[in-house]
Scaffold this active site. Structure first.
Site, PDB file in Angstrom:
ATOM      1  N   SER A 142     -17.665   9.645  13.056  1.00  0.00           N
ATOM      2  CA  SER A 142     -16.495   9.174  13.804  1.00  0.00           C
ATOM      3  C   SER A 142     -17.017   8.606  15.117  1.00  0.00           C
ATOM      4  O   SER A 142     -18.158   8.896  15.511  1.00  0.00           O
ATOM      5  CB  SER A 142     -15.591  10.382  14.087  1.00  0.00           C
ATOM      6  OG  SER A 142     -14.654  10.089  15.102  1.00  0.00           O
ATOM      7  N   TYR A 155     -14.046  19.345  16.357  1.00  0.00           N
ATOM      8  CA  TYR A 155     -14.205  18.063  15.651  1.00  0.00           C
ATOM      9  C   TYR A 155     -15.349  17.263  16.272  1.00  0.00           C
ATOM     10  O   TYR A 155     -16.233  16.759  15.568  1.00  0.00           O
ATOM     11  CB  TYR A 155     -12.886  17.283  15.735  1.00  0.00           C
ATOM     12  CG  TYR A 155     -12.831  16.031  14.884  1.00  0.00           C
ATOM     13  CD1 TYR A 155     -12.504  16.094  13.536  1.00  0.00           C
ATOM     14  CD2 TYR A 155     -13.076  14.774  15.441  1.00  0.00           C
ATOM     15  CE1 TYR A 155     -12.427  14.946  12.755  1.00  0.00           C
ATOM     16  CE2 TYR A 155     -13.004  13.623  14.675  1.00  0.00           C
ATOM     17  CZ  TYR A 155     -12.679  13.713  13.335  1.00  0.00           C
ATOM     18  OH  TYR A 155     -12.608  12.567  12.570  1.00  0.00           O
TER      19      TYR A 155
HETATM   20  P1  NAD Z   1      -7.083  12.356   4.910  1.00  0.00           P
HETATM   21  O1  NAD Z   1      -6.362  13.552   5.420  1.00  0.00           O
HETATM   22  O2  NAD Z   1      -6.305  11.142   4.524  1.00  0.00           O
HETATM   23  O3  NAD Z   1      -7.985  12.759   3.652  1.00  0.00           O
HETATM   24  C1  NAD Z   1      -8.820  13.885   3.683  1.00  0.00           C
HETATM   25  C2  NAD Z   1      -9.009  14.397   2.269  1.00  0.00           C
HETATM   26  O4  NAD Z   1      -9.935  15.509   2.352  1.00  0.00           O
HETATM   27  C3  NAD Z   1      -7.719  14.930   1.627  1.00  0.00           C
HETATM   28  O5  NAD Z   1      -7.580  14.390   0.326  1.00  0.00           O
HETATM   29  C4  NAD Z   1      -7.944  16.443   1.579  1.00  0.00           C
HETATM   30  O6  NAD Z   1      -7.337  17.071   0.451  1.00  0.00           O
HETATM   31  C5  NAD Z   1      -9.467  16.522   1.496  1.00  0.00           C
HETATM   32  N1  NAD Z   1      -9.980  17.821   1.950  1.00  0.00           N
HETATM   33  C6  NAD Z   1      -9.598  18.524   3.045  1.00  0.00           C
HETATM   34  N2  NAD Z   1     -10.276  19.688   3.092  1.00  0.00           N
HETATM   35  C7  NAD Z   1     -11.107  19.705   2.020  1.00  0.00           C
HETATM   36  C8  NAD Z   1     -12.045  20.642   1.517  1.00  0.00           C
HETATM   37  N3  NAD Z   1     -12.264  21.811   2.130  1.00  0.00           N
HETATM   38  N4  NAD Z   1     -12.730  20.329   0.401  1.00  0.00           N
HETATM   39  C9  NAD Z   1     -12.504  19.152  -0.247  1.00  0.00           C
HETATM   40  N5  NAD Z   1     -11.619  18.237   0.170  1.00  0.00           N
HETATM   41  C10 NAD Z   1     -10.918  18.519   1.285  1.00  0.00           C
HETATM   42  O7  NAD Z   1      -8.171  12.027   6.041  1.00  0.00           O
HETATM   43  P2  NAD Z   1      -8.993  10.684   6.388  1.00  0.00           P
HETATM   44  O8  NAD Z   1      -8.420  10.147   7.647  1.00  0.00           O
HETATM   45  O9  NAD Z   1      -9.153   9.819   5.208  1.00  0.00           O
HETATM   46  O10 NAD Z   1     -10.386  11.348   6.810  1.00  0.00           O
HETATM   47  C11 NAD Z   1     -11.536  11.315   5.969  1.00  0.00           C
HETATM   48  C12 NAD Z   1     -12.765  11.522   6.847  1.00  0.00           C
HETATM   49  O11 NAD Z   1     -12.847  10.469   7.797  1.00  0.00           O
HETATM   50  C13 NAD Z   1     -12.770  12.821   7.642  1.00  0.00           C
HETATM   51  O12 NAD Z   1     -14.076  13.362   7.659  1.00  0.00           O
HETATM   52  C14 NAD Z   1     -12.378  12.371   9.027  1.00  0.00           C
HETATM   53  O13 NAD Z   1     -12.865  13.231  10.034  1.00  0.00           O
HETATM   54  C15 NAD Z   1     -13.041  11.009   9.076  1.00  0.00           C
HETATM   55  N6  NAD Z   1     -12.509  10.092  10.086  1.00  0.00           N
HETATM   56  C16 NAD Z   1     -11.191   9.742  10.057  1.00  0.00           C
HETATM   57  C17 NAD Z   1     -10.717   8.876  11.030  1.00  0.00           C
HETATM   58  C18 NAD Z   1      -9.282   8.464  11.075  1.00  0.00           C
HETATM   59  O14 NAD Z   1      -8.887   7.898  12.102  1.00  0.00           O
HETATM   60  N7  NAD Z   1      -8.492   8.659  10.029  1.00  0.00           N
HETATM   61  C19 NAD Z   1     -11.587   8.368  12.007  1.00  0.00           C
HETATM   62  C20 NAD Z   1     -12.914   8.752  11.988  1.00  0.00           C
HETATM   63  C21 NAD Z   1     -13.368   9.613  11.010  1.00  0.00           C
END
Ligand code: NAD
Length: 260
Positions: A142, A155
């Site tokens: 991130s 985080y």
């Molecule tokens: P999201 O909530 O849309 O999807 C996350 C998925 O992870 C969900 O399907 C959930 O069921 C699954 N999950 C949660 N805990 C789990 C576990 N213990 N084991 C297996 N699966 C699990 O989130 P997203 O925004 O797509 O985020 C995905 C990644 O991207 C994360 O690591 C997040 O930190 C990172 N990220 C997101 C953003 C953002 O702005 N959305 C920015 C930077 C980084």
């Protein structure tokens, strides 16, 4: 197609960023395991992208659970013929000031992001080393792998930690042709972010609109959200990169929020 016949495991791929990476990888010819805590959503995503069941499979996996990770990765390797790419992406967000953060929430967040990255890496490397055809491991970092924000102590800590893990994997994996990199997105409108907007508005005493404009997108060059497609294109590029020239790196995809 840059990922023809590659086998990829993507954690957290039933939603958001991981789901779009799965879509892009299948379009590039990869076979993809949609690994997620939510098995129903993982299976539905696999069917949505590949009704034939030949190119996508759902795998129920809690990335914090050693046995589930080991069994899940072995299952994918036996069904699809090995593991070439791991996208360690599963993650959650919990916002709170440090003085109000429960120890349980701190540990849960670190476990999903860091234990999950370690366990899936270890299980995948075992196959990659044995197969002898190299591999690519990509961690979902991130902008918070580079910068800090209020309310996000575990985080920010976990996302910084992934850069360290990626560099060790780059060094250890090099002789096996296994590369390791981090993608660092800015804010992307996924369920993870949609949940945070009202939470941050409450904690910071602001409107939701102000949280978006004055907190989330304040330092971007154009006030735009990063998209799942932006992140998926970067993952396709890194996963398909053929040599160790590009390893141990992090690529920031954030509309200029962070520039290195
Ligand atoms: P999201 O909530 O849309 O999807 C996350 C998925 O992870 C969900 O399907 C959930 O069921 C699954 N999950 C949660 N805990 C789990 C576990 N213990 N084991 C297996 N699966 C699990 O989130 P997203 O925004 O797509 O985020 C995905 C990644 O991207 C994360 O690591 C997040 O930190 C990172 N990220 C997101 C953003 C953002 O702005 N959305 C920015 C930077 C980084």
């Amino acid at each position: 197609m840059s990922l023809s016949n590659k086998v990829a495991v993507i954690t957290g791929a039933a939603s958001g960023i991981g789901k779009d990476i799965a879509r892009a990888f299948i379009a590039q010819g990869a076979k993809v395991a949609i690994a997620d805590l939510n098995i129903e959503a993982a299976n539905a995503t696999a069917r949505e992208f590949d009704p034939t069941g030949q190119l996508a499979m759902g795998v129920g996996m809690n990335v914090m659970d050693e046995a589930q990770v080991d069994t899940g990765i072995d299952l994918v390797a036996s069904k699809f013929g090995g593991i070439d790419i791991l996208i360690s992406n599963a993650g959650i967000q919990i916002v709170n000031p440090i003085e109000a953060f429960s120890f349980a929430d701190w540990k849960k967040l670190l476990a999903i992001h860091l234990d999950g990255a370690f366990l899936t890496t270890r299980a995948s490397l075992k196959h990659m080393y044995k197969q002898g055809r190299g591999g690519s491991i990509i961690y979902m970092g991130s902008v918070h792998s580079k910068l800090a924000s209020v309310l996000k102590a575990p985080y920010v800590t976990a996302k910084h930690g992934l850069e360290g893990l990626a560099r060790v994997v780059a060094k250890e994996g090099a002789k096996h042709g296994v590369r390791s990199n981090v993608i660092c997105p800015g804010f992307v409108r996924t369920p993870l972010v949609d949940k945070q907007i009202p939470e941050q508005a409450k904690e910071l005493g602001m409107s939701e609109e102000d949280v978006i404009k004055k907190v989330m997108l304040k330092d971007t060059v154009d006030g735009e959200f990063t998209t799942v497609d932006d992140v998926a294109r970067t993952a396709v590029f890194l996963a398909g990169f053929p040599t160790n020239a590009l390893t141990g790196q992090s690529i920031v995809v954030s509309h200029g929020w962070f520039m290195q």
